[in-house]
Design a protein around this motif. Sequence first.
Motif, PDB file in Angstrom:
ATOM      1  N   ILE A 182       7.164   4.197  12.877  1.00 51.77           N
ATOM      2  CA  ILE A 182       7.407   2.753  12.798  1.00 51.77           C
ATOM      3  C   ILE A 182       8.901   2.484  12.678  1.00 51.77           C
ATOM      4  O   ILE A 182       9.472   1.634  13.377  1.00 51.77           O
ATOM      5  CB  ILE A 182       6.650   2.146  11.603  1.00 51.77           C
ATOM      6  N   ALA A 183       9.570   3.244  11.798  1.00 48.64           N
ATOM      7  CA  ALA A 183      11.006   3.056  11.596  1.00 48.64           C
ATOM      8  C   ALA A 183      11.783   3.327  12.871  1.00 48.64           C
ATOM      9  O   ALA A 183      12.801   2.678  13.143  1.00 48.64           O
ATOM     10  CB  ALA A 183      11.492   3.977  10.478  1.00 48.64           C
ATOM     11  N   ALA A 184      11.317   4.295  13.665  1.00 50.10           N
ATOM     12  CA  ALA A 184      12.029   4.662  14.892  1.00 50.10           C
ATOM     13  C   ALA A 184      12.020   3.551  15.930  1.00 50.10           C
ATOM     14  O   ALA A 184      12.816   3.575  16.870  1.00 50.10           O
ATOM     15  CB  ALA A 184      11.417   5.928  15.486  1.00 50.10           C
ATOM     16  N   MET A 185      11.140   2.575  15.776  1.00 51.33           N
ATOM     17  CA  MET A 185      11.138   1.409  16.663  1.00 51.33           C
ATOM     18  C   MET A 185      12.022   0.283  16.128  1.00 51.33           C
ATOM     19  O   MET A 185      12.129  -0.775  16.733  1.00 51.33           O
ATOM     20  CB  MET A 185       9.707   0.886  16.836  1.00 51.33           C
ATOM     21  N   GLY A 186      12.635   0.516  14.968  1.00 53.39           N
ATOM     22  CA  GLY A 186      13.448  -0.509  14.341  1.00 53.39           C
ATOM     23  C   GLY A 186      12.652  -1.479  13.504  1.00 53.39           C
ATOM     24  O   GLY A 186      13.160  -2.532  13.108  1.00 53.39           O
ATOM     25  N   ALA A 187      11.404  -1.122  13.200  1.00 54.73           N
ATOM     26  CA  ALA A 187      10.511  -2.011  12.449  1.00 54.73           C
ATOM     27  C   ALA A 187      10.400  -1.585  10.998  1.00 54.73           C
ATOM     28  O   ALA A 187      10.733  -0.445  10.633  1.00 54.73           O
ATOM     29  CB  ALA A 187       9.135  -2.033  13.100  1.00 54.73           C
ATOM     30  N   ARG A 188       9.908  -2.490  10.193  1.00 55.52           N
ATOM     31  CA  ARG A 188       9.668  -2.201   8.781  1.00 55.52           C
ATOM     32  C   ARG A 188       8.161  -1.976   8.585  1.00 55.52           C
ATOM     33  O   ARG A 188       7.353  -2.845   8.929  1.00 55.52           O
ATOM     34  CB  ARG A 188      10.134  -3.362   7.905  1.00 55.52           C
ATOM     35  N   PRO A 189       7.749  -0.846   8.020  1.00 55.67           N
ATOM     36  CA  PRO A 189       6.322  -0.572   7.840  1.00 55.67           C
ATOM     37  C   PRO A 189       5.674  -1.574   6.897  1.00 55.67           C
ATOM     38  O   PRO A 189       6.246  -1.941   5.867  1.00 55.67           O
ATOM     39  CB  PRO A 189       6.301   0.836   7.235  1.00 55.67           C
ATOM     40  N   THR A 190       4.460  -2.007   7.273  1.00 54.00           N
ATOM     41  CA  THR A 190       3.753  -2.993   6.461  1.00 54.00           C
ATOM     42  C   THR A 190       2.409  -2.501   5.930  1.00 54.00           C
ATOM     43  O   THR A 190       1.969  -2.956   4.866  1.00 54.00           O
ATOM     44  CB  THR A 190       3.512  -4.277   7.265  1.00 54.00           C
ATOM     45  N   ALA A 191       1.726  -1.616   6.661  1.00 56.24           N
ATOM     46  CA  ALA A 191       0.382  -1.221   6.237  1.00 56.24           C
ATOM     47  C   ALA A 191      -0.025   0.091   6.894  1.00 56.24           C
ATOM     48  O   ALA A 191       0.445   0.435   7.984  1.00 56.24           O
ATOM     49  CB  ALA A 191      -0.633  -2.313   6.592  1.00 56.24           C
ATOM     50  N   LEU A 192      -0.919   0.813   6.209  1.00 62.62           N
ATOM     51  CA  LEU A 192      -1.504   2.041   6.737  1.00 62.62           C
ATOM     52  C   LEU A 192      -3.018   1.936   6.699  1.00 62.62           C
ATOM     53  O   LEU A 192      -3.598   1.430   5.726  1.00 62.62           O
ATOM     54  CB  LEU A 192      -1.085   3.260   5.898  1.00 62.62           C
ATOM     55  N   LEU A 193      -3.675   2.403   7.754  1.00 62.59           N
ATOM     56  CA  LEU A 193      -5.124   2.556   7.800  1.00 62.59           C
ATOM     57  C   LEU A 193      -5.403   4.059   7.857  1.00 62.59           C
ATOM     58  O   LEU A 193      -4.843   4.763   8.704  1.00 62.59           O
ATOM     59  CB  LEU A 193      -5.700   1.861   9.025  1.00 62.59           C
ATOM     60  N   VAL A 194      -6.255   4.550   6.972  1.00 58.68           N
ATOM     61  CA  VAL A 194      -6.464   5.988   6.826  1.00 58.68           C
ATOM     62  C   VAL A 194      -7.925   6.336   7.073  1.00 58.68           C
ATOM     63  O   VAL A 194      -8.817   5.831   6.378  1.00 58.68           O
ATOM     64  CB  VAL A 194      -6.054   6.470   5.422  1.00 58.68           C
ATOM     65  N   ALA A 195      -8.185   7.190   8.055  1.00 57.47           N
ATOM     66  CA  ALA A 195      -9.526   7.695   8.326  1.00 57.47           C
ATOM     67  C   ALA A 195      -9.581   9.156   7.886  1.00 57.47           C
ATOM     68  O   ALA A 195      -8.758   9.967   8.316  1.00 57.47           O
ATOM     69  CB  ALA A 195      -9.866   7.570   9.804  1.00 57.47           C
ATOM     70  N   LEU A 196     -10.550   9.462   7.025  1.00 51.99           N
ATOM     71  CA  LEU A 196     -10.698  10.815   6.491  1.00 51.99           C
ATOM     72  C   LEU A 196     -12.009  11.427   6.987  1.00 51.99           C
ATOM     73  O   LEU A 196     -13.064  10.799   6.896  1.00 51.99           O
ATOM     74  CB  LEU A 196     -10.721  10.797   4.964  1.00 51.99           C
TER      75      LEU A 196
END
Length: 331
Positions: free
Chosen positions: A87-101
Amino acid sequence: MHSRPRDDDPRLGDLSEGEILRAILNRTARGAHTVIGPGDDAAVIAAPSGSVVATTDTLVHGPDFRMAWSSGFDLGWKSAAVNLADIAAMGARPTALLVALAVPRDLRLSFVESLADGFREACAALAPGCAVVGGDLTVSDVLTVAVTALGDLEGRQAVTRSGARVGDVVAVAGELGHAAHGLSVLFGRFRDGDTPVPVDRSALGAGESAALDAQLRPSPPIGLGPFAAIAGATAMMDISDGLALDARRLAAASEVTIALDGRALGENVERALGGGEDHALLATFPPGIPPAGFRAIGEVVARGDDALLLDGAPVEASGWDPYRDWDSASG
């Protein structure tokens, strides 16, 4: 690195899905961008800029991690970090994560609790305001962690791999080759034949502990992604498969050649070029001194016969390719 199971630490196969999910969600934090969090069919995340940056990455036991070497906390931290870096590499600020286990039935509850802790603490340390907002849980013989990360451009244009221009300075934020050093320590020191054994931190030499942390619990410079975009980065990407391989990708996307300066890559140039999982940020900027947090390692030149040069000479292809490089018998 690993604690013994508690007396009240049941195997996941003895619990219901709801009980496991409650244990995980009890350890998550609410994100600054979360409108509706876990508990419904889907989460709702604010996107003030009107654009959402999305990425996904999957870590599978075997090619991506070994439970003998990684605690649940390590795995949660790393799973978050590698996605936040994209996400950072696109110049964006991370906002949320979805996690599948996908988890084995005989895994202990404490492991997934620690994994949730790792996600929470990685977000707090690397991307404040970002949090796990949902996901999925299923059963599998092979422990698998699949993460989708979301980010907000905050009104900026995305920084892609295709914008590098002749004359730009090539720069990097973060360390090169440390994760590869850590991996070599694991495979070289902590195996019994082909079987991984737990890490004995007391046996590590100078620099080895930090290298191991770079491999098991990386700390990419997430905040420098948006900073680079504001500072005028013309192209940017996450170095996940090694500088040599990823710099070629950026050069190909931009239709240029990247000329690296070997003196800027440190003492172990081979490791800096070929070591994967650094999750440093590779960026190009208009001519001049790169912004704070980045160091110059080369320049962009007109496209020639080779996409990547080191001190004027072509660089042999190197880097991590799981289809080519993973050997299930090697640890």
